[in-house]
Structure formats: C-alpha cells, structure tokens
Scaffold this active site. Structure first.
Site, PDB file in Angstrom:
ATOM      1  N   ASP A   1       0.837  -1.210   0.000  1.00  0.00           N
ATOM      2  CA  ASP A   1       0.000   0.000   0.000  1.00  0.00           C
ATOM      3  C   ASP A   1       0.869   1.258   0.000  1.00  0.00           C
ATOM      4  O   ASP A   1       0.355   2.378  -0.005  1.00  0.00           O
ATOM      5  CB  ASP A   1      -1.039  -0.013   1.128  1.00  0.00           C
ATOM      6  CG  ASP A   1      -0.428  -0.131   2.507  1.00  0.00           C
ATOM      7  OD1 ASP A   1       0.815  -0.221   2.601  1.00  0.00           O
ATOM      8  OD2 ASP A   1      -1.186  -0.141   3.492  1.00  0.00           O
ATOM      9  N   SER A   2       2.194   1.076  -0.052  1.00  0.00           N
ATOM     10  CA  SER A   2       3.096   2.201  -0.345  1.00  0.00           C
ATOM     11  C   SER A   2       2.749   2.775  -1.715  1.00  0.00           C
ATOM     12  O   SER A   2       3.180   3.879  -2.052  1.00  0.00           O
ATOM     13  CB  SER A   2       4.560   1.746  -0.309  1.00  0.00           C
ATOM     14  OG  SER A   2       4.727   0.574  -1.090  1.00  0.00           O
TER      15      SER A   2
ATOM     16  N   ASP B   1      -1.049  -6.169  -0.202  1.00  0.00           N
ATOM     17  CA  ASP B   1      -1.449  -5.571   1.079  1.00  0.00           C
ATOM     18  C   ASP B   1      -2.955  -5.422   1.192  1.00  0.00           C
ATOM     19  O   ASP B   1      -3.602  -4.925   0.259  1.00  0.00           O
ATOM     20  CB  ASP B   1      -0.838  -4.168   1.199  1.00  0.00           C
ATOM     21  CG  ASP B   1       0.434  -4.149   2.015  1.00  0.00           C
ATOM     22  OD1 ASP B   1       0.647  -5.070   2.826  1.00  0.00           O
ATOM     23  OD2 ASP B   1       1.215  -3.192   1.842  1.00  0.00           O
TER      24      ASP B   1
ATOM     25  N   LYS C   1      -1.063  -9.457   2.856  1.00  0.00           N
ATOM     26  CA  LYS C   1      -0.272  -8.997   4.010  1.00  0.00           C
ATOM     27  C   LYS C   1      -1.128  -8.022   4.812  1.00  0.00           C
ATOM     28  O   LYS C   1      -1.896  -7.255   4.230  1.00  0.00           O
ATOM     29  CB  LYS C   1       1.015  -8.313   3.546  1.00  0.00           C
ATOM     30  CG  LYS C   1       1.831  -7.701   4.694  1.00  0.00           C
ATOM     31  CD  LYS C   1       3.228  -7.337   4.282  1.00  0.00           C
ATOM     32  CE  LYS C   1       3.379  -5.988   3.636  1.00  0.00           C
ATOM     33  NZ  LYS C   1       2.941  -4.853   4.466  1.00  0.00           N
TER      34      LYS C   1
ATOM     35  N   GLU D   1       9.595  -4.061   9.948  1.00  0.00           N
ATOM     36  CA  GLU D   1       9.926  -2.733   9.412  1.00  0.00           C
ATOM     37  C   GLU D   1      10.558  -1.848  10.485  1.00  0.00           C
ATOM     38  O   GLU D   1       9.982  -1.637  11.559  1.00  0.00           O
ATOM     39  CB  GLU D   1       8.661  -2.058   8.843  1.00  0.00           C
ATOM     40  CG  GLU D   1       8.983  -0.693   8.248  1.00  0.00           C
ATOM     41  CD  GLU D   1       7.935  -0.175   7.263  1.00  0.00           C
ATOM     42  OE1 GLU D   1       6.966  -0.901   6.950  1.00  0.00           O
ATOM     43  OE2 GLU D   1       8.109   0.964   6.811  1.00  0.00           O
TER      44      GLU D   1
HETATM   45  O1  KIV Z   1       3.551  -1.080   1.518  1.00  0.00           O
HETATM   46  C1  KIV Z   1       4.716  -1.478   1.446  1.00  0.00           C
HETATM   47  O2  KIV Z   1       5.446  -1.224   0.478  1.00  0.00           O
HETATM   48  C2  KIV Z   1       5.239  -2.274   2.552  1.00  0.00           C
HETATM   49  C3  KIV Z   1       6.713  -2.476   2.606  1.00  0.00           C
HETATM   50  C4  KIV Z   1       7.381  -1.236   3.003  1.00  0.00           C
HETATM   51  C5  KIV Z   1       7.076  -3.614   3.463  1.00  0.00           C
HETATM   52  O3  KIV Z   1       4.500  -2.687   3.383  1.00  0.00           O
END
Ligand code: KIV
Length: 271
Positions: free
Chosen positions: A41-42, A80, A108, A174
C-alpha cells in the site's frame, strides 16, 4: 510456474529471500527476477501521490494487483490489505478473497496479537497471510525505529510468536533494531523479511521506487539507491523538449510516408 509459498518458507536458513514492491505491469516485467513481488500500500505514496498509506482503498489494491498479475512470470505475489479492510473477520476474509481473485498468491496485513484472530480467520479460509510488525505505516503517528528498549523488544518478540501461531507464512519487520530482528529471526519458524531491520533477517524488501532512485520525497537511510533513475528521466525529458522545440524530433526514421505517386495524385486533387 511461479514461486510458491512452500518455496519461500523453505528458503529460511538456506538462502536469502528477495522482495521488491510492484504496482504496474511494466516495472514488474523488469523486476520479476526477485522471489516475491509485494503489491504494497506504499502505492499510495509512490503511485497515487498521497502523503501516506491511509487513503489507499481496496479498489486501488485490486487494480494494482491485477496489473502485477498480468506481468508476473516467476515471483510470488503478496498484496497488502489496506487500512480499514480487515477490522472484522468477515471483512478480512472477504477482502482477502478479492485480492486473491485479482491475482495475489497471499495477502499482508499489519499488526501483532490484536489481529491474531483475524489472521487465523483468513488462513482458515485457505488464504496465505504475511504478517507485518515493527513500524506499522497504516497506524503510526511518526515513523520511528522500533525495538529500542527491552520492553518494546519483548513485545515485538511475543507478537512475532503469536502471529506465527495464528498462521502467517512469513513476517515483514519494518524499522526494527537489528538486534531484535535477529532474535525474532532465530526464535520463529517462518521467514522474516526486513526493511530497515538489518542483515540477519531471512530476506529483504525495498520499495522499488526507492531502490531505483525514482522517489524523491522521502529518503530513509535503509533504502539503498541502486540507480538515480529520477535524474536520468529528467535529463531524457529535457532532451525531448529541446528536440521538439528545435524540430530535430521527429526525424525521418520516426515518420511514416505515403507512396510518392499517391501523394502526387493527392496534391493535384486538393490544390
Ligand atoms: O507497503 C509497502 O510497500 C510495505 C513495505 C514497506 C514492506 O508494506
């Protein structure tokens, strides 16, 4: 055949696991050589221009997962669950299913003991789950290093054991201090995937835009840049603008031509 959950879990203690984020087909075609593509979700920051991950929706994650699935050949895809999509067992299972239908091999979600029952509900529905401990971007007020005190460390270690028992097949750590990440990696049976958590994790994950030097807003010290792509892109765009303005692009090789006799007939007709 792409990597499976079993392939990833069997790498613990034998071979480091490589993970990069991915959100679109073009980039995933280039990055498919890693073991896992994380549709993180980044995406909220690097693809949608939000200040953090808290505005990302299920619709966004479904769209990004579909794009990744369309390009993936070899890697495992983990997507995510965005904020507010796993508050009840029912929502968590229903939304996980949507991501699986879009092409994810696993989902995730962020949190420790407080989401153990949610993790079990998803795994009991036959869906593989990756955990996420340490800094939790969906709920963190500030992005700070985790596991700096004995109490914090014990809580993280306990959480890692609890969510492993709840059924996760691996855990992202993290911004956890290297010492605590090492202890967790030694104590649990599933692989740990570190981001800013030192070299002793079973694998590493980076946001692909950080690693390629494409994202300039935030530059965390753990996000090693293997390229300065933003600089290369700016230079290429500058050259494009110059060439169009001075009419050196398009050149002959970039055009399509009519047959000359057809052209001559046309000219006669329209003059
Ligand atoms: O959303 C994401 O990219 C993440 C990573 C930073 C592990 O959760």
């Amino acid at each position: 055949m792409h990597k499976t959950i079993k392939d990833i879990t069997e790498m613990k203690g034998k071979e480091k696991i490589t993970v990069l984020t991915g959100y679109d087909s073009t980039m995933v075609t280039l990055c498919d050589q890693v073991d896992v593509i994380l549709v993180g979700d980044s995406a909220g920051m690097v693809m949608l221009g939000y200040k953090d991950t808290t505005s990302v929706t299920m619709e966004d994650m479904i769209r990004f997962t579909t794009a990744v699935k369309n390009a993936r050949k070899d890697s495992l895809i983990v997507s995510d669950l965005p904020i507010n999509s796993y508050q009840t067992k029912e929502d968590a299972v229903a939304n996980s299913l949507k991501l699986i239908q879009a092409g994810a091999d696993a989902v995730k979600l962020e949190g420790g003991k407080e989401i153990a029952k949610i993790i079990t509900a998803i795994t009991e529905a036959g869906i593989h789950v990756m955990g996420h401990l340490g800094l939790l971007p969906q709920t963190a007020e500030k992005y700070t290093v985790q596991g700096k005190t004995r109490e914090d460390a014990i809580e993280l270690i306990n959480d890692s054991k609890i969510i492993t028992e709840a059924g996760v097949f691996s855990i992202v750590l993290e911004m956890v201090t290297s010492q605590v990440a090492k202890i967790i990696t030694e104590k649990i049976t599933v692989p740990t995937i570190g981001i800013g958590s030192g070299k002793d994790c079973d694998g590493q994950v980076l946001v692909v835009h950080d690693m390629l030097g494409l994202f300039e807003k935030i530059k965390p010290k753990f996000a090693k840049r293997y390229l300065s792509l933003s600089e290369e892109i700016r230079n290429a765009v500058k050259l494009y603008v110059t060439e169009v303005k001075e009419e050196s692009f398009p050149a002959e090789g970039n055009e399509f031509q009519m047959d000359e006799s057809e052209y001559n007939k046309l000219r006669k007709e329209i003059v």
